[in-house]
Design an enzyme around this catalytic site. Structure first.
Site, short mmCIF file in Angstrom:
data_model
loop_
_atom_site.label_atom_id
_atom_site.label_comp_id
_atom_site.label_asym_id
_atom_site.label_seq_id
_atom_site.Cartn_x
_atom_site.Cartn_y
_atom_site.Cartn_z
N CYS A 102 0.87 -1.18 0.00
CA CYS A 102 0.00 0.00 0.00
C CYS A 102 0.90 1.22 0.00
O CYS A 102 1.75 1.37 0.90
CB CYS A 102 -0.88 -0.02 1.25
SG CYS A 102 -1.87 1.47 1.52
N CYS A 109 -1.67 3.68 -6.60
CA CYS A 109 -2.38 3.04 -5.50
C CYS A 109 -2.54 1.58 -5.91
O CYS A 109 -2.85 1.29 -7.07
CB CYS A 109 -3.74 3.70 -5.28
SG CYS A 109 -4.84 2.80 -4.14
#
Length: 284
Positions: free
Chosen positions: A91, A203
């Site tokens: 992440c 992302c």
């Protein structure tokens, strides 16, 4: 924070893994990090994995930095107590907020990731094209991201665009190509994409939509993300510590992955299995 400098661990973070086999753990707020795990399964199909999603608190990108940092530290504390040989923070937002502190806390490899801005800039060094980074608003607001851009973008060719809706759609397993393509067209309508050579999926949720985005972008625009670089870094760390042997590649079996979530819901595990299968069938 307690007197020993550690965040108290909420009960919902406690997980039980009974396997004696050492595993490589992947962590994300939700199912986005499966895009990184998918790359690892391709390169190291013989390994055993834990995939842990903080489904109680997804999405991270719309919350405050301090709030998210607390969630991350609690989750990694739970994961690190299991029989893991490395943890991949799959992440970009979590890496920006917590990877330095996590590395100071644990003596196993902690692999972070960042948007693939540097390779994207290098890809366009000779053609004069611009780079467009898609990421969450929280990632784009972090000092770590802005320092990265400043360090590699000496010709000021990098632009950024927040696409928060993609995280929510991904978590809902909403991959309808008509809806998503219309969304991309709307978001890009003010930009002249002929000026761009590369789009960076900044992302880990976003590569779920790469094949749809490919149909929207001009043919000359390339799509990149940080998954390959992160998995290569993982390989280097494991080989350095003699924790693994070279492998012949191929797609790993889903049964090699233990799916876990902060909520402990069986439905979360089912969703993660569906999402991983979607990646296997729809990746670029």
């Amino acid at each position: 924070m307690s007197s020993n400098g550690r965040f108290p661990e909420p009960k919902e973070y406690v997980i039980e893994v009974t396997s004696l086999t050492k595993k490589i753990a992947f962590f994300d707020s939700g199912i986005g990090g499966l895009t990184v795990l998918h790359k690892a399964l391709q390169q190291f199909p013989e390994e055993s994995y834990i995939y842990y999603a903080d489904t109680l608190h997804v999405p991270y990108g719309t919350k405050s930095a301090d709030e998210v940092r607390g969630y991350i530290l609690g989750c990694i504390e739970a994961i690190a107590r299991q029989n893991v040989e490395a943890i991949v923070i799959a992440c970009n937002t979590a890496t920006s907020l917590a990877v330095s502190e996590l590395r100071s806390r644990y003596d196993i490899p902690i692999i972070g990731m960042e948007p693939a801005v540097k390779p994207a800039v290098e890809m366009n060094r000779d053609n004069g094209k611009r780079v467009l980074v898609f990421a969450t608003a929280l990632t784009l607001s972090q000092t770590k991201y802005n320092e990265l851009v400043s360090r590699v973008d000496d010709e000021h060719r990098v632009d950024s665009l927040a696409l928060p809706e993609l995280v929510e759609w991904c978590e809902q397993l909403q991959f309808d190509p008509v809806t998503i393509a219309a969304y991309f067209r709307s978001k890009l309508s003010r930009l002249d994409m002929e000026q761009y050579g590369t789009v960076v999926m900044g992302c880990t949720h976003y590569p779920f939509f790469s094949s749809i985005l490919r149909g929207v972008l001009p043919d000359h625009v390339q799509i990149v993300d940080g998954s390959a670089g992160t998995v290569n870094h993982l390989k280097q760390r494991l080989v350095l510590q003699t924790l693994r042997h070279d492998t012949g590649g191929g797609i790993g079996k889903q049964e090699d992955v233990t799916f876990l979530s902060s909520s402990g819901r069986i439905e979360d595990q089912r969703k993660m299995r569906i999402a991983l299968q979607y990646l296997k069938e729809n990746s670029l």
